[in-house]
Design an enzyme around this catalytic site. Sequence first.
Site, PDB file in Angstrom:
ATOM      1  N   ARG A  35      10.488 -14.557   0.147  1.00 24.08           N
ATOM      2  CA  ARG A  35      10.452 -13.089   0.158  1.00 24.08           C
ATOM      3  C   ARG A  35       9.009 -12.611   0.180  1.00 24.08           C
ATOM      4  NH1 ARG A  35      15.374 -10.669  -1.359  1.00 24.08           N
ATOM      5  NH2 ARG A  35      16.901 -12.200  -2.050  1.00 24.08           N
ATOM      6  N   GLU A 145     -26.552  10.112  -1.984  1.00 20.78           N
ATOM      7  CA  GLU A 145     -27.359  10.552  -3.117  1.00 20.78           C
ATOM      8  C   GLU A 145     -26.590  10.334  -4.404  1.00 20.78           C
ATOM      9  OE1 GLU A 145     -28.012  14.926  -3.416  1.00 20.78           O
ATOM     10  OE2 GLU A 145     -26.602  15.071  -1.737  1.00 20.78           O
TER      11      GLU A 145
END
Length: 186
Positions: A35, A145
């Site tokens: 699975r 910045e």
Amino acid sequence: MGLAVALPEPARFCPRCGTTLEGAPGAACPRDGYRWFPDPKVAVGVLVTDGTDSEATGGSGDRLLLVRRNHEPALGAWAFPSGFVDAGEVLEEAAAREVLEEANVEVAVDELLGAWSDQGSPVIFIAYVGRVVSGTPSPGDEAYEVAWFAPDELPPLAFDHDDEVIAAWKAWNASRRARTAREGAA
């Protein structure tokens, strides 16, 4: 601002036997029962404080370090230093690494603030509170910045959960301040 993150594409072939997989994620391989499930992506961030609970902030608590992002998602928006955890990486170490990469400072990751997620999104965001222990903030490779902001003067932030994260930090900060006041009075 919404963050669109695509879920991983479901496996089309069983990684064990190569049989074509059909159906929704989690459907069993018809040959060997394997699975496939999409895994979440864990992101961490740090609300880095400067310890200035003073007149500089009008007594409203420590200032927060934010970075202005130079990449998507949320290009140009302000955010807490944050990013994805690498496989096998310790959460707190990933958080400190992200601050160093984005703001060029080393931090002590002091406390878990909380975790946030949304239905249908693969991203789990885990926030910490931290403080600078070395360096002067400057833009790293992922920021235009960096700047300190008083809690009541924050710019618009990049991600959906940021208001909830800030509210959690303000509650944490108020509790910390009350605890410090009690200890000082004792």
